[in-house]
Design an enzyme around this catalytic site. Structure first.
Site, PDB file in Angstrom:
ATOM      1  N   GLU A  36      23.133   9.997   6.915  1.00  0.00           N
ATOM      2  CA  GLU A  36      23.822   8.867   6.744  1.00  0.00           C
ATOM      3  C   GLU A  36      24.435   8.408   8.324  1.00  0.00           C
ATOM      4  O   GLU A  36      24.326   7.332   8.657  1.00  0.00           O
ATOM      5  CB  GLU A  36      25.270   8.866   6.003  1.00  0.00           C
ATOM      6  N   PHE A  37      24.611   9.260   8.829  1.00  0.00           N
ATOM      7  CA  PHE A  37      25.076   9.031  10.426  1.00  0.00           C
ATOM      8  C   PHE A  37      23.857   8.404  11.292  1.00  0.00           C
ATOM      9  O   PHE A  37      23.938   7.402  11.891  1.00  0.00           O
ATOM     10  CB  PHE A  37      25.473  10.490  11.054  1.00  0.00           C
ATOM     11  N   ASP A  38      22.704   9.071  10.927  1.00  0.00           N
ATOM     12  CA  ASP A  38      21.336   8.708  11.426  1.00  0.00           C
ATOM     13  C   ASP A  38      20.900   7.407  11.114  1.00  0.00           C
ATOM     14  O   ASP A  38      20.458   6.451  12.078  1.00  0.00           O
ATOM     15  CB  ASP A  38      20.332   9.714  11.450  1.00  0.00           C
ATOM     16  N   SER A  83      41.272  24.237  43.662  1.00  0.00           N
ATOM     17  CA  SER A  83      40.914  25.335  42.657  1.00  0.00           C
ATOM     18  C   SER A  83      42.064  26.123  42.446  1.00  0.00           C
ATOM     19  O   SER A  83      43.361  25.730  42.888  1.00  0.00           O
ATOM     20  CB  SER A  83      39.751  26.014  43.386  1.00  0.00           C
ATOM     21  N   LEU A  84      42.173  27.350  41.842  1.00  0.00           N
ATOM     22  CA  LEU A  84      43.452  28.256  41.479  1.00  0.00           C
ATOM     23  C   LEU A  84      43.385  29.538  42.340  1.00  0.00           C
ATOM     24  O   LEU A  84      42.190  29.939  42.544  1.00  0.00           O
ATOM     25  CB  LEU A  84      43.489  28.382  40.043  1.00  0.00           C
ATOM     26  N   GLU A 113      46.211  29.117  28.986  1.00  0.00           N
ATOM     27  CA  GLU A 113      44.607  28.437  28.455  1.00  0.00           C
ATOM     28  C   GLU A 113      43.682  29.555  28.740  1.00  0.00           C
ATOM     29  O   GLU A 113      43.828  30.433  29.733  1.00  0.00           O
ATOM     30  CB  GLU A 113      44.495  27.322  28.983  1.00  0.00           C
ATOM     31  N   LYS A 115      40.164  30.581  30.616  1.00  0.00           N
ATOM     32  CA  LYS A 115      39.398  30.051  31.676  1.00  0.00           C
ATOM     33  C   LYS A 115      38.220  29.829  31.319  1.00  0.00           C
ATOM     34  O   LYS A 115      37.379  31.066  31.386  1.00  0.00           O
ATOM     35  CB  LYS A 115      39.556  30.950  33.062  1.00  0.00           C
ATOM     36  N   ASP A 117      34.215  29.358  31.737  1.00  0.00           N
ATOM     37  CA  ASP A 117      33.140  29.727  32.800  1.00  0.00           C
ATOM     38  C   ASP A 117      31.984  28.615  32.670  1.00  0.00           C
ATOM     39  O   ASP A 117      30.979  28.904  32.087  1.00  0.00           O
ATOM     40  CB  ASP A 117      32.650  31.086  32.585  1.00  0.00           C
ATOM     41  N   ARG A 136      32.948  18.408  40.845  1.00  0.00           N
ATOM     42  CA  ARG A 136      33.827  18.731  41.742  1.00  0.00           C
ATOM     43  C   ARG A 136      33.255  18.690  43.239  1.00  0.00           C
ATOM     44  O   ARG A 136      34.134  17.980  44.317  1.00  0.00           O
ATOM     45  CB  ARG A 136      34.107  20.149  41.696  1.00  0.00           C
ATOM     46  N   GLU A 173      35.948  21.367  31.534  1.00  0.00           N
ATOM     47  CA  GLU A 173      34.861  22.250  32.051  1.00  0.00           C
ATOM     48  C   GLU A 173      33.667  21.924  31.130  1.00  0.00           C
ATOM     49  O   GLU A 173      33.585  22.076  29.930  1.00  0.00           O
ATOM     50  CB  GLU A 173      35.281  23.755  31.880  1.00  0.00           C
ATOM     51  N   TYR A 225      41.183  20.090  30.141  1.00  0.00           N
ATOM     52  CA  TYR A 225      42.284  20.956  30.112  1.00  0.00           C
ATOM     53  C   TYR A 225      43.452  20.580  31.138  1.00  0.00           C
ATOM     54  O   TYR A 225      44.227  21.081  31.399  1.00  0.00           O
ATOM     55  CB  TYR A 225      42.006  22.244  30.639  1.00  0.00           C
ATOM     56  N   LYS A 288      49.842  27.791  33.610  1.00  0.00           N
ATOM     57  CA  LYS A 288      50.351  26.466  34.037  1.00  0.00           C
ATOM     58  C   LYS A 288      51.836  26.192  33.906  1.00  0.00           C
ATOM     59  O   LYS A 288      51.993  26.312  32.696  1.00  0.00           O
ATOM     60  CB  LYS A 288      49.651  25.425  33.707  1.00  0.00           C
ATOM     61  N   LYS A 312      41.998  36.846  36.299  1.00  0.00           N
ATOM     62  CA  LYS A 312      40.508  37.045  35.945  1.00  0.00           C
ATOM     63  C   LYS A 312      40.196  38.626  35.402  1.00  0.00           C
ATOM     64  O   LYS A 312      40.886  39.672  35.799  1.00  0.00           O
ATOM     65  CB  LYS A 312      39.829  37.198  37.288  1.00  0.00           C
ATOM     66  N   CYS A 406       2.290  51.895  47.656  1.00  0.00           N
ATOM     67  CA  CYS A 406       2.378  50.748  46.696  1.00  0.00           C
ATOM     68  C   CYS A 406       2.016  51.133  45.238  1.00  0.00           C
ATOM     69  O   CYS A 406       0.919  51.864  45.145  1.00  0.00           O
ATOM     70  CB  CYS A 406       1.602  49.701  47.249  1.00  0.00           C
ATOM     71  N   CYS A 409      -1.371  49.120  44.568  1.00  0.00           N
ATOM     72  CA  CYS A 409      -2.658  49.147  44.985  1.00  0.00           C
ATOM     73  C   CYS A 409      -2.823  50.539  45.898  1.00  0.00           C
ATOM     74  O   CYS A 409      -3.849  50.827  46.609  1.00  0.00           O
ATOM     75  CB  CYS A 409      -3.120  48.274  46.083  1.00  0.00           C
ATOM     76  N   CYS A 424       4.483  46.140  50.847  1.00  0.00           N
ATOM     77  CA  CYS A 424       2.950  46.531  50.738  1.00  0.00           C
ATOM     78  C   CYS A 424       2.232  45.670  51.616  1.00  0.00           C
ATOM     79  O   CYS A 424       2.370  44.366  51.463  1.00  0.00           O
ATOM     80  CB  CYS A 424       2.441  46.634  49.231  1.00  0.00           C
ATOM     81  N   CYS A 430      -3.913  43.458  46.932  1.00  0.00           N
ATOM     82  CA  CYS A 430      -2.854  44.038  46.127  1.00  0.00           C
ATOM     83  C   CYS A 430      -2.480  42.935  45.056  1.00  0.00           C
ATOM     84  O   CYS A 430      -2.049  41.881  45.178  1.00  0.00           O
ATOM     85  CB  CYS A 430      -1.602  44.361  46.834  1.00  0.00           C
TER      86      CYS A 430
HETATM   87  S1  IVH Z   1      43.167  23.808  35.549  1.00  0.00           S
HETATM   88  C1  IVH Z   1      44.916  22.341  39.669  1.00  0.00           C
HETATM   89  N1  IVH Z   1      42.389  25.202  33.351  1.00  0.00           N
HETATM   90  O1  IVH Z   1      38.767  27.312  36.862  1.00  0.00           O
HETATM   91  C2  IVH Z   1      44.329  23.041  38.413  1.00  0.00           C
HETATM   92  N2  IVH Z   1      40.854  25.143  35.207  1.00  0.00           N
HETATM   93  O2  IVH Z   1      39.430  28.659  39.479  1.00  0.00           O
HETATM   94  C3  IVH Z   1      43.135  22.393  37.822  1.00  0.00           C
HETATM   95  N3  IVH Z   1      39.002  26.348  34.847  1.00  0.00           N
HETATM   96  O3  IVH Z   1      38.378  24.489  38.990  1.00  0.00           O
HETATM   97  C4  IVH Z   1      42.105  23.523  37.302  1.00  0.00           C
HETATM   98  N4  IVH Z   1      39.302  26.986  32.782  1.00  0.00           N
HETATM   99  O4  IVH Z   1      36.790  24.571  36.936  1.00  0.00           O
HETATM  100  C5  IVH Z   1      42.175  24.644  34.825  1.00  0.00           C
HETATM  101  N5  IVH Z   1      41.887  26.104  31.291  1.00  0.00           N
HETATM  102  C6  IVH Z   1      41.627  25.714  32.698  1.00  0.00           C
HETATM  103  C7  IVH Z   1      40.457  26.340  33.117  1.00  0.00           C
HETATM  104  C8  IVH Z   1      40.079  25.848  34.594  1.00  0.00           C
HETATM  105  C9  IVH Z   1      38.379  26.996  33.630  1.00  0.00           C
HETATM  106  C10 IVH Z   1      38.242  26.304  36.150  1.00  0.00           C
HETATM  107  C11 IVH Z   1      38.174  24.958  36.963  1.00  0.00           C
HETATM  108  C12 IVH Z   1      38.780  24.967  38.061  1.00  0.00           C
HETATM  109  C13 IVH Z   1      38.623  26.662  38.263  1.00  0.00           C
HETATM  110  C14 IVH Z   1      39.515  27.316  38.959  1.00  0.00           C
END
Ligand code: IVH
Length: 668
Positions: A36-38, A83-84, A113, A115, A117, A136, A173, A225, A288, A312, A406, A409, A424, A430
């Site tokens: 239906e969505f399509d 960054s953090l 929260e 983090k 990746d 960024r 992210e 976030y 935070k 981390k 090697c 060869c 080598c 080779c």
């Molecule tokens: S807050 C000023 N929240 O981690 C604060 N960052 O090492 C802004 N990241 O640049 C970032 N999960 O790319 C925030 N729950 C989260 C995150 C997060 C991943 C990344 C983000 C940031 C980097 C910092």
């Protein structure tokens, strides 16, 4: 239906589709099925095609991504993307808490929260519509990747409800779920492409693709976030994020409001194992301070906020046994020792092999066959061996002896001065080196022979049909048809693309023949400087050093390459088959000096020539092609669909802007 009724119907369809997207992707509570969505999507798409006057870049039909941007425009972040600071232990988290309490005079609420990746993104919304998505970059300026971001289904193009600010930015992210990553890599390996090292690289690489329709197929996802703006509904982070969920954003479900540092530490502890069950990668926890008032009081250091910190998790390690060591020989002859391990589970996959890098590394570890070794999964696809448990070693173990010949060869290995690896030296005899060179020669940036691939090269080589790059040009269709891989059409295609490669300009041929250390740019510079392969064959180290970007190591390698009678013979054969081994009249060095000393940026798409050809023209007329507009830019050549930000920047800086036609007039 009147025009107005049609417009209203289109609007209604868009609203409905947005609502269903939200129900499906954010709330996981779909009200209608895919079919239906399509159907609704198709109805809208048909209407938009029929009535282009009602087109809207934020329409749900735009998710498939069709507009080719050609390049990314750089945009300054309204708020820098910081960054953090990282921490790795409970003590460091307690220290952070102590600093915060000292700064504000009481113990605050924290939001914990995960983090994620992936790769950071800043989304700006104006009047409820996605306006811009910026990476960024260097934190101050990022790439405008809006066209790609539009293809990510969990990012709303139009917001729900009405109570959002007129303009705000939301950051998050972009990531690739592990399952998607595994599927893409399996496909890449099957097609002979290099697999992505990890989901993070896959996500950031995908976001930078120039074709949004390919991005759309890669199934990226995004958690948001962090909100920034003037008129946010609440005075704290947590409630604003919860509100953002109502507007249609995918906000993490597992965010937790913590009353004190002990609750923070238990969140960290809980997710250390819990995160392994998630379908995407996380590498820590972000903590935070919740209140904006307190955030303001605490402020920032030069690079990071004082009101937030990242914890981390340690990379996962596991112990297993070293069974044997293989040695792999690459295209350049570099020899890499690879450990075969007793299979063991690590971070969601089974590990069987690990790189040992080189002899020094093995000696440093004093690694021996039969040893119990600690394996760690870092960012790379191949895990690392980080240590040896010597207490478990048997009395009979003996130090490992690195090979001297090697494995392919039998030639005596050499270790050039200043290199960590052994090589080598048998470049011409080779087999992995020969096959590697052929694969490099046919690659896209070199001769671009796309009718062949790695596996076909392997097959042709094993059947004795090709022994070097020149043999490709003697291949006949009947020979290919005798092989299992080929049918009428694929054989035709292969022969056609081999034939077409004879028109590839000299700089790319020079790059393709694979002289060690001569990359694309160096090859181009050498080709422009000397004009033909015959000249390059004769030149001395001193003459080579006169070329921009050519240093001792490259010069030495070029001279060595051309002092080998076998390569001279190969070049003669390439000449005979008709490859471009000199700059021809149209690609000749300098055609004029009309653009001498000018730094030229090109942007957008062009009707008469491709962007690469335009770049070539700039060089041939003495100009310099640069990628971004700055005060040092002399001219911006503006094509169609030029990014507005680039144009704007050029205007602000007073850079001369010329159209494609005007550019051609300039060079006559
Ligand atoms: S807050 C000023 N929240 O981690 C604060 N960052 O090492 C802004 N990241 O640049 C970032 N999960 O790319 C925030 N729950 C989260 C995150 C997060 C991943 C990344 C983000 C940031 C980097 C910092």
């Amino acid at each position: 239906m009147s025009q107005e009724q049609i417009r209203q119907h289109i609007e209604h369809l868009r609203e409905e589709l947005n609502r269903h997207n939200y129900l499906y992707y954010i709330l996981s509570k779909p009200e209608i099925g895919d079919f239906e969505f399509d159907q609704l999507l198709k109805e809208l798409g048909d209407l938009e095609k029929k009535y282009p006057e009602f087109d809207d870049p934020n329409s749900p039909t735009k998710r498939v991504g069709s507009d080719l941007t050609g390049e990314f425009v750089q945009i300054k972040h309204k708020y820098p993307m910081l960054s953090l600071a990282n921490t790795y232990s409970d003590e460091e988290i307690r220290d952070f808490d102590t600093r915060v309490v000292k700064g504000i005079g009481e113990s605050p609420e924290y939001v914990c929260e995960l983090k994620y990746d992936g790769t950071a993104i800043g989304l700006t919304y104006r009047n409820g519509k996605l306006f811009q998505a910026i990476t960024r970059g260097d934190g101050v300026v990022g790439d405008d990747v809006t066209a790609n971001v539009r293809t990510i289904k969990t990012i709303p193009l139009t917001l729900q409800g009405k109570d959002y600010p007129d303009e705000f930015e939301i950051r998050g992210e972009i990531f690739m779920p592990r399952k998607v990553f595994d599927d893409i890599n399996a496909q890449r390996e099957e097609e002979g492409d290099v697999p992505f090292a990890n989901p993070r690289n896959a996500a950031s690489g995908t976001l930078k693709l120039l074709d949004p329709s390919v991005v759309a197929q890669r199934k990226l996802d995004c958690y948001l976030y962090f909100i920034l703006g003037e008129n946010l509904p609440f005075k704290n982070h947590y409630e604003n994020l919860e509100k953002a969920k109502e507007w249609g954003f995918k906000v993490p479900e597992n965010n937790k409001l913590c009353k004190n540092v002990d609750e923070v530490l238990s969140f960290i502890n809980h997710w250390d194992s819990g995160r392994k069950k998630l379908p995407y990668d996380t590498d820590g926890v972000v903590i935070k301070v919740n209140s904006y008032q307190y955030q303001k009081v605490l402020g920032f250091t030069a690079k990071t906020p004082r009101w937030a910190i990242a914890f981390k998790y340690k990379a996962e390690q596991v112990t297993t046994q070293l069974i044997s060591v293989d040695f792999q020989v690459g295209r350049t002859g570099a020899v890499t020792p690879v450990a075969n391990l007793k299979p063991v589970k690590l971070a969601g996959s089974t590990v069987k092999r690990a790189s040992l890098h080189n002899r020094d590394q093995m000696e440093l570890l004093d690694i021996r066959i039969g040893d119990m070794v600690q394996v760690e999964k870092g960012g790379e696809i191949i895990p690392k061996i980080v240590g040896v448990d010597k207490t478990q070693r048997t009395l009979f173990s003996t130090p490992f002896k690195f090979i001297e010949q090697c494995p392919e060869c039998g030639s005596e290995l050499v270790r050039p001065e200043g290199e960590a690896k052994h090589f080598c030296p048998n470049q011409v005899g080779c087999s992995p080196q020969i096959k590697g060179r052929i694969e490099h020669f046919i690659s896209r940036k070199a001769l671009n022979i796309d009718g062949l691939g790695q596996e076909t090269v392997d097959l042709l080589f094993s059947k004795g049909l090709i022994k070097d790059i020149a043999d490709l040009y003697a291949l006949r269709k009947e020979q290919l048809l005798n092989l299992e891989r080929f049918a009428e059409k694929s054989a035709d295609n292969a022969i056609k693309s081999i034939e077409e490669s004879k028109n590839i300009p000299f700089p790319r041929v020079l790059y393709g023949i694979g002289i060690r250390y001569v990359g694309e740019t160096t090859a181009r510079k050498l080709a422009m400087h000397f004009g033909s392969i015959e000249q390059i064959e004769k030149v001395s180290i001193e003459q080579l050093l006169e070329v921009e970007e050519v240093g001792e190591r490259i010069a030495q390698s070029i001279v060595e390459y051309f002092s080998n009678p076998i390569t001279i013979n190969l070049i003669e054969r390439l000449k005979l088959v008709g490859l471009q081994l000199k700059m021809d009249e149209t690609t000749n060095q300098l055609v004029s000096s009309k653009l001498n000393g000018l730094s030229i940026v090109i942007s957008g798409t062009f009707s008469r020539i491709s962007r690469d050809e335009l770049k070539e023209l700039i060089l041939k007329h003495g100009g310099k092609n640069v990628s971004s507009v700055s005060s040092a830019t002399s001219i911006l050549v503006a094509g169609e669909k030029i990014g507005p930000a680039k144009l704007d920047k050029a205007q602000k800086l007073g850079v001369k802007i010329v159209s494609e036609e005007e550019f051609f007039e300039m060079i006559g």
